[in-house]
Motif scaffolding. Structure first.
Motif, PDB file in Angstrom:
ATOM      1  N   PHE A 153      -1.681  13.441   6.903  1.00 49.53           N
ATOM      2  CA  PHE A 153      -1.421  12.333   7.821  1.00 49.53           C
ATOM      3  C   PHE A 153      -0.117  11.630   7.465  1.00 49.53           C
ATOM      4  CE2 PHE A 153      -1.862   7.726   8.551  1.00 49.53           C
ATOM      5  CZ  PHE A 153      -1.841   7.735   9.921  1.00 49.53           C
ATOM      6  N   TRP A 154       0.039  11.323   6.173  1.00 50.84           N
ATOM      7  CA  TRP A 154       1.242  10.592   5.749  1.00 50.84           C
ATOM      8  C   TRP A 154       2.477  11.456   5.919  1.00 50.84           C
ATOM      9  CZ3 TRP A 154       0.086   5.904   5.925  1.00 50.84           C
ATOM     10  CH2 TRP A 154      -1.176   5.471   5.522  1.00 50.84           C
TER      11      TRP A 154
ATOM     12  N   VAL B 172      -5.221  14.316   9.737  1.00 53.42           N
ATOM     13  CA  VAL B 172      -6.265  13.302   9.844  1.00 53.42           C
ATOM     14  C   VAL B 172      -6.044  12.251   8.744  1.00 53.42           C
ATOM     15  CG1 VAL B 172      -8.736  12.941   9.552  1.00 53.42           C
ATOM     16  CG2 VAL B 172      -7.911  14.884  10.850  1.00 53.42           C
ATOM     17  N   PRO B 173      -6.191  10.974   9.061  1.00 52.30           N
ATOM     18  CA  PRO B 173      -5.987   9.943   8.043  1.00 52.30           C
ATOM     19  C   PRO B 173      -6.870  10.158   6.818  1.00 52.30           C
ATOM     20  CG  PRO B 173      -6.126   8.930  10.166  1.00 52.30           C
ATOM     21  CD  PRO B 173      -6.440  10.375  10.372  1.00 52.30           C
ATOM     22  N   PHE B 174      -6.419   9.595   5.714  1.00 51.13           N
ATOM     23  CA  PHE B 174      -7.065   9.747   4.414  1.00 51.13           C
ATOM     24  C   PHE B 174      -6.932  11.158   3.865  1.00 51.13           C
ATOM     25  CE2 PHE B 174      -9.615   5.828   5.427  1.00 51.13           C
ATOM     26  CZ  PHE B 174      -8.890   5.056   4.551  1.00 51.13           C
TER      27      PHE B 174
ATOM     28  N   ILE C 176      -5.477   9.038   0.219  1.00 46.70           N
ATOM     29  CA  ILE C 176      -5.935   7.652   0.117  1.00 46.70           C
ATOM     30  C   ILE C 176      -4.829   6.783  -0.481  1.00 46.70           C
ATOM     31  CG2 ILE C 176      -7.601   6.149  -1.017  1.00 46.70           C
ATOM     32  CD1 ILE C 176      -9.579   8.512  -0.820  1.00 46.70           C
TER      33      ILE C 176
ATOM     34  N   SER D 147       5.073   9.532  -2.970  1.00 43.60           N
ATOM     35  CA  SER D 147       6.220   8.943  -2.285  1.00 43.60           C
ATOM     36  C   SER D 147       7.174   8.313  -3.299  1.00 43.60           C
ATOM     37  CB  SER D 147       5.772   7.938  -1.230  1.00 43.60           C
ATOM     38  OG  SER D 147       4.987   6.946  -1.782  1.00 43.60           O
TER      39      SER D 147
ATOM     40  N   VAL E  55      -5.367   4.037  10.826  1.00 37.74           N
ATOM     41  CA  VAL E  55      -6.068   4.919   9.894  1.00 37.74           C
ATOM     42  C   VAL E  55      -7.577   4.762  10.047  1.00 37.74           C
ATOM     43  CG1 VAL E  55      -6.563   5.254   7.462  1.00 37.74           C
ATOM     44  CG2 VAL E  55      -4.213   5.119   8.229  1.00 37.74           C
TER      45      VAL E  55
ATOM     46  N   PRO F  68      -1.004   7.487  -1.326  1.00 35.43           N
ATOM     47  CA  PRO F  68       0.127   8.421  -1.396  1.00 35.43           C
ATOM     48  C   PRO F  68       1.278   7.942  -2.275  1.00 35.43           C
ATOM     49  CG  PRO F  68       0.109   7.293   0.694  1.00 35.43           C
ATOM     50  CD  PRO F  68      -1.087   6.803  -0.045  1.00 35.43           C
ATOM     51  N   GLU F  69       1.123   6.756  -2.846  1.00 34.25           N
ATOM     52  CA  GLU F  69       2.224   6.161  -3.590  1.00 34.25           C
ATOM     53  C   GLU F  69       2.838   7.091  -4.646  1.00 34.25           C
ATOM     54  OE1 GLU F  69       2.852   3.379  -2.040  1.00 34.25           O
ATOM     55  OE2 GLU F  69       4.737   3.298  -3.133  1.00 34.25           O
TER      56      GLU F  69
ATOM     57  N   TRP G   8       0.851  -1.190   0.000  1.00 31.31           N
ATOM     58  CA  TRP G   8       0.000   0.000   0.000  1.00 31.31           C
ATOM     59  C   TRP G   8       0.884   1.236   0.000  1.00 31.31           C
ATOM     60  CZ3 TRP G   8      -2.596   2.107   4.964  1.00 31.31           C
ATOM     61  CH2 TRP G   8      -3.480   3.146   4.635  1.00 31.31           C
ATOM     62  N   ILE G   9       1.588   1.448   1.075  1.00 32.39           N
ATOM     63  CA  ILE G   9       2.438   2.625   1.129  1.00 32.39           C
ATOM     64  C   ILE G   9       3.832   2.148   1.494  1.00 32.39           C
ATOM     65  CG2 ILE G   9       2.845   4.806   2.295  1.00 32.39           C
ATOM     66  CD1 ILE G   9      -0.371   4.409   2.723  1.00 32.39           C
ATOM     67  N   ASP G  10       4.655   2.020   0.455  1.00 28.79           N
ATOM     68  CA  ASP G  10       5.935   1.374   0.670  1.00 28.79           C
ATOM     69  C   ASP G  10       6.870   2.177   1.556  1.00 28.79           C
ATOM     70  OD1 ASP G  10       5.210  -0.807  -0.728  1.00 28.79           O
ATOM     71  OD2 ASP G  10       5.949  -0.069  -2.650  1.00 28.79           O
ATOM     72  N   VAL G  11       6.781   3.511   1.463  1.00 30.27           N
ATOM     73  CA  VAL G  11       7.731   4.316   2.254  1.00 30.27           C
ATOM     74  C   VAL G  11       7.666   3.991   3.728  1.00 30.27           C
ATOM     75  CG1 VAL G  11       8.606   6.484   1.440  1.00 30.27           C
ATOM     76  CG2 VAL G  11       6.140   6.132   1.510  1.00 30.27           C
ATOM     77  N   VAL G  12       6.465   3.783   4.242  1.00 29.13           N
ATOM     78  CA  VAL G  12       6.377   3.487   5.668  1.00 29.13           C
ATOM     79  C   VAL G  12       6.110   2.000   5.901  1.00 29.13           C
ATOM     80  CG1 VAL G  12       5.695   5.775   6.432  1.00 29.13           C
ATOM     81  CG2 VAL G  12       3.960   4.202   5.645  1.00 29.13           C
TER      82      VAL G  12
ATOM     83  N   LEU H 205     -13.920  11.709  12.731  1.00 31.31           N
ATOM     84  CA  LEU H 205     -14.486  12.912  12.135  1.00 31.31           C
ATOM     85  C   LEU H 205     -15.986  12.844  11.902  1.00 31.31           C
ATOM     86  CD1 LEU H 205     -11.776  14.214   9.725  1.00 31.31           C
ATOM     87  CD2 LEU H 205     -12.672  15.260  11.783  1.00 31.31           C
TER      88      LEU H 205
ATOM     89  N   GLU I  20      -8.931   6.143  13.267  1.00 34.21           N
ATOM     90  CA  GLU I  20      -9.053   7.598  13.258  1.00 34.21           C
ATOM     91  C   GLU I  20     -10.189   8.070  12.366  1.00 34.21           C
ATOM     92  OE1 GLU I  20      -6.621  10.056  14.947  1.00 34.21           O
ATOM     93  OE2 GLU I  20      -7.168   8.223  15.981  1.00 34.21           O
ATOM     94  N   VAL I  21     -10.437   7.296  11.304  1.00 29.63           N
ATOM     95  CA  VAL I  21     -11.444   7.737  10.343  1.00 29.63           C
ATOM     96  C   VAL I  21     -12.814   7.889  10.994  1.00 29.63           C
ATOM     97  CG1 VAL I  21     -12.812   6.865   8.414  1.00 29.63           C
ATOM     98  CG2 VAL I  21     -10.354   7.026   8.202  1.00 29.63           C
TER      99      VAL I  21
END
Lengths: 511, 521
Positions: B433-434, B427-429, B507, B513, A145, B509-510, A73-77, A152, A148-149
């Motif tokens: 956040f990232w 806030v996520p999404f 949603i 990044s 995530v 971030p690829e 999903w998000i490779d950096v982290v 809101l 937290e979603v």
């Protein structure tokens, strides 16, 4: 079909509400009916996906994560889209799938002031995605995530559609939870770095912690961060003060979702993340968690007795009931933790139902001041008996769902696992048992003063006060049925949760 | 490489090769304003409606597009004075795209404020300043860096004061100019000392003549070097607006024309931050033990000042100014983390830039109401065309109370604003956040746990800052009717693009990044 479900089932279930929410954003705001239909349709479709998953779930190996999907999903982290369902998450997913469509159905003609069904239902659907996502996540970042979603939409629900003090309540809710989750995030990151893990996968982290040589003191600190995050959400005494405000000010639907599902995110976090990953730290923390749990039980009950507002009373009863759940968890036995899972579902159904009633009472009487109410059984007999039924369930009457959440939790405290002090937990047990008496006291007191007797003069001839409408009935009866069914067949949940919980609790079995 | 000895012998002087291709993004940004001035003075009809805006945005986007074609380049240019690598290119991209968005925000603002006659000047100065920023990002030599900073700053001083009728803008420009000039002086002094210690202004040569290979007298030279580093650090801290060098920020941000505030908070700040990081890492990497504590102090003070003092503010532009100080805290954390933080630094800078442009843009658009025809002659009037118009509202004085009911008056803008604020709160999404997560991860990876803890707590406090704005817009209801706003379509496009990026990259971030990976050198 099974292949399809394995690859896509969870993803479809989690994101159907979100997609529908986006679709609704593009539709014009009026007429409301379109949004209600779309929202109900989406949540029903979600329930259908969920039901397919539940039917195809292999109950014989409930301790194994099923329908797992693991994509980058998000490779950096190094966060991954890593989801799955096992016997611990299944009951809670089922609860969420069950509650949300009924809440939307109830909204059909109960959109709270100041209206705007579109925005209200969009928020409900986003909440839906957030809650389901939290229950299926296997990756800590993904979990965080989703965790937290949900903040809101609930914040807006309270802040826009709430009561008089809505601003205060909304911000209090938001800040408390955000503060807790910030500390939780630190714990997650600390785990990630200290174990040198390549991913945030929960199972992998648990394994790495058990093989690595992280000092017990460090583990206890990390557990502390998670404790803040989850404990505030539960909420545990002394972090509970946001709850009565949030519940009292939230619109009915918000209260129901908050009580039924949102609070469970905290207890679920303990069972899913904190305990399995840090079993040794859990032993250190358990006596304190148990202590706070029983304080919560007694404090919540006494708080109930001091309330003059029906909704606030129910909110305090939540603090007490979640105390039983936490007591179950703190025993570190498979029995106690299973009871906690049962208690979560039972509390979700029962307290959710109580908030429905409170909302409908408020609609009719425009007040929830207990001293001004009375004679509900005369004026609105159906609502009266449903209130009676639900309070019985809430005080733990055998044969109804509430019993199986409380009684085993108390029983489990008789013989805690992990080498915890037996005398201490037996004291907790006794105190918790006294709590059930207090629960009976405040619930019966509530019932007497609102349902029995004659209607007060103020409302005696008020034409607004009608019995439960057909729609309310339709959205309530499933709750009542489930309360009875679970009361008679508690195995529905215990059987599913047993295998994974026993596997988890093995580390604490005293040899 | 040129050294001063070779200059002394003119025969041996070799003209450095100019790599036109690799320099083209910078050249476009530098030459486009000159062309604009020329063309518009020869062809008066060029000064028509949105044409200069479209020209500026087009030139900036062209610069960005050319930057993208250079993607895998990694070499020194102009005999080592500039460098292009991933770090430079990301910085250029942020600045160029930022300028395009700012030009679109300026579009209607200039007209509405009665400065249509000067529309060319605004755009020209904007592009010149941005060209300076692009030099700062790419500079490999301290003198070049200084030239870049001055081009960047001087054009910005003028932009801040270009709103001639507003005393507050004049005051802001003056304040910014005086303090900026002092900080430039301090910075130049730092360069001189570093040159004295090492005998070079090239970052790479400074790095290799580090602690162990200084001259005959390591004690003297080393202390020269340290003082030089400290002075340069102070200069940079001023430019990025880090506490305790932040005191100009709220005043200047409030007084400057709102689109220019957006420009200062985004492109100027990002350029300075990237230049900061480049110098600290490439030239003074060996001295990191000495400057890292200073940076961490700056970071903590910025986090604390940004969030806590921000809470005491009522004025929206000041609130956002403090929020930008808080963001600088995160950027400094990424700089602190050296190589581990480069990706976080770029990710944060990029996401921060478009979030903040969108935020100020919306603030500006909310106050762009229909012009009111003046009824009597008073000093507040402005001539627009043949009409006397009452002095137009601007966002400078807007407070939290003024926002009450904004969700009803400007449903669309309020919604977009809320998204951007949530992103700033992390806030996520949303992309914020990232960005925050990466900055904190960078801190944790270099075992700066205290710094990470501070960052997280400051983020929670700062969340209140943003939440208050959302509360004012949505929860403080009054019976406002939808207001007739009069902002340009171009501004709306810019702001919507910012919001889409915020959510889209939040949603998934690829793409961003990917862009910033391998930027560390």
């Amino acid at each position: 079909m099974t292949d399809f479900l394995n690859d896509w089932g969870i993803t479809l279930m989690v994101f159907t509400p979100l997609v529908a929410a986006f679709a609704m954003m593009l539709l014009p705001g009026k007429p409301d009916i379109i949004h209600k239909q779309v929202a109900l349709g989406a949540s029903t479709l979600t329930a259908v996906w969920g039901a397919l998953l539940l039917f195809n779930f292999d109950y014989d190996s409930a301790s194994v994560m099923q329908f797992g999907v693991d994509r980058s999903w998000i490779d950096v982290v190094n966060a991954r889209y890593d989801v799955g369902i096992d016997g611990i998450s299944l009951p809670l997913i089922a609860l969420t799938l069950f509650v949300v469509p009924l809440v939307i159905l109830y909204s059909w003609n109960h959109i709270p002031k100041p209206g705007n069904a579109k925005a209200f239902l969009i928020l409900t659907l986003i909440l839906h995605t957030g809650m389901l996502g939290t229950f299926v996540a296997r990756d800590l970042v993904l979990f965080f995530v989703f965790f937290e979603v949900v903040l809101l939409p609930m914040y807006f629900m309270i802040g826009v559609w709430g009561g008089e003090q809505r601003l205060y309540a909304a911000i209090k809710f938001f800040l408390y939870t955000l503060f807790g989750s910030a500390l939780m995030l630190v714990s997650f990151l600390a785990l990630y770095w200290l174990t040198g893990s390549e991913t945030f996968n929960m199972a992998q982290l648990a394994e790495l912690v058990s093989t690595s040589d992280i000092a017990l003191g460090t583990q206890v600190l990390i557990f502390g961060g998670m404790f803040m995050g989850f404990g505030i959400k539960v909420p545990m005494f002394p972090f509970h003060t946001w709850l009565p405000d949030a519940h009292t000010q939230a619109p009915t639907q918000g209260s129901v979702i908050l009580a039924a599902v949102l609070l469970k995110l905290g207890t679920y976090g303990f069972i899913r993340i904190a305990l399995p990953i840090l079993p040794d730290a859990a032993v250190e923390w358990a006596p304190w968690i148990g202590l706070l749990a029983v304080i919560g039980i007694i404090y919540g009950a006494l708080g109930c007795l001091a309330q003059t507002d029906m909704k606030r009373l129910i909110a305090f009863s939540s603090v007490a009931h979640m105390g039983y759940v936490m007591l179950g968890i703190s025993t570190l036995t498979s029995f106690g933790i299973s009871a906690a899972i049962f208690g979560m579902v039972a509390h979700g159904l029962i307290t959710g139902m109580l908030f429905f009633i409170a909302g409908s009472v408020k609609d009719r009487y425009h007040t929830l001041e207990i001293s001004r109410l009375g004679g509900l059984l005369v004026q609105a007999p159906r609502m009266g008996w449903i209130l009676g039924f639900t309070t019985m369930a809430s005080l733990g009457l055998p044969g109804l769902a509430g019993f199986w959440g409380e009684f085993p939790a108390i029983l489990a405290a008789y013989n805690p696992g992990g080498g915890l002090s037996q005398p201490l937990f037996r004291v907790y047990m006794v105190v918790a048992a006294i709590g059930t008496v207090l629960a009976a006291a405040y619930l019966l007191w509530l019932l007497q003063r609102t349902a029995f007797g004659n209607p007060s003069e103020e409302f005696a001839d008020n034409p607004e006060i009608t019995d439960a409408s057909k729609l309310e009935y339709i959205s309530w009866v499933p709750f009542l049925i489930m309360i009875v069914v679970l009361g008679f067949v508690p195995g529905l949940i215990f059987d599913v949760a047993d295998a994974p919980v026993s596997e988890m609790a093995e580390v604490w079995v005293v040899k | 490489m040129i050294t001063f000895q070779t200059v002394a012998n003119p025969d041996a002087f070799e003209v450095p090769i100019v790599e036109w291709g690799a320099l083209s993004p910078l050249l476009i940004m530098a030459l486009a304003p000159i062309l604009l001035v020329t063309v518009s003075s020869v062809v008066p009809s060029f000064k028509k409606a949105s044409l200069p805006t479209v020209y500026t945005a087009g030139a900036a986007l062209l610069s960005a597009a050319v930057t993208a074609t250079l993607w895998s380049d990694n070499r020194l240019l102009m005999d080592g004075a500039l460098t292009i690598d991933r770090f430079t290119l990301v910085g250029w991209l942020i600045i160029a795209v930022g300028v395009a968005a700012i030009a679109m925000l300026l579009d209607n603002y200039i007209v509405k404020q009665g400065y249509f006659e000067q529309i060319i000047e605004w755009n020209v100065l904007l592009m010149i300043s941005a060209a300076g920023g692009m030099i700062v990002v790419a500079a490999q030599d301290l003198i070049v860096l200084f030239v870049g900073i001055e081009v960047l700053s001087i054009a910005t001083y003028v932009l801040v004061g270009l709103h001639l009728r507003k005393p507050i803008a004049q005051e802001a420009a003056f304040k910014y100019f005086i303090l900026g000039a002092v900080s430039s002086g301090v910075f130049a002094y730092g360069i001189a000392l570093v040159y004295g210690a090492t005998g070079s202004t090239y970052l790479s040569e400074i790095a290799t003549s580090g602690r162990n290979s200084l001259g005959l007298n390591p004690v003297v030279d080393s202390s020269l070097m340290l003082v030089g580093i400290a002075l340069m650090l102070g200069g940079f801290a001023f430019k990025v607006g880090a506490a305790p060098f932040h005191s100009w920020t709220p005043d200047v941000y409030q007084g400057a024309p709102t689109p220019i505030t957006a420009y200062m908070a985004s492109a100027v700040k990002v350029a300075a931050a990237l230049g900061f990081a480049r110098v600290m890492h490439d030239a003074f990497g060996e001295f990191s033990v000495d400057w890292q504590p200073l940076v961490s102090v700056l970071a903590v003070l910025s986090l604390v000042a940004g969030s806590f003092i921000g809470l005491a503010q009522k004025n929206l532009k000041r609130i956002l100014a403090y929020s930008s100080i808080n963001h600088v805290g995160f950027i400094l954390i990424a700089i602190y983390a050296l190589d581990e933080g480069v990706e976080a630094l770029l990710f944060y800078s990029a996401s921060y830039a478009f979030t903040v442009i969108g935020s100020f843009g919306i603030l500006m658009m909310m106050t762009q109401t229909e012009p009111v025809l003046a009824e009597s002659d008073d000093e507040k009037m402005v001539m627009i065309g043949a009409n006397k118009i009452r002095n137009l509202e601007s966002a400078d004085g807007m407070t939290l109370d003024d926002l009450a009911g904004a969700s009803k008056r400007h449903p669309l803008l309020a919604g977009l604003f809320a998204v951007l604020l949530f992103s700033q709160a992390g806030v996520p999404f949303t992309v914020g956040f990232w960005a925050k997560l990466q900055a904190i991860l960078a801190a944790v990876s270099v075992e700066a746990y205290l710094l990470a803890g501070f960052a997280i707590l400051a983020a929670v406090v700062a969340a209140v800052l943003y939440l208050r704005i959302v509360v004012a817009m949505y929860l403080k209801s009054d019976d406002s009717e939808p207001a007739r706003t009069n902002y340009s379509k171009l501004s709306l496009i810019a702001v919507v693009a910012c919001v889409l990026l915020t959510v889209g990259l939040g949603i998934y971030p690829e793409p961003l990044s990917d862009l910033v990976t391998n930027a560390g050198s």
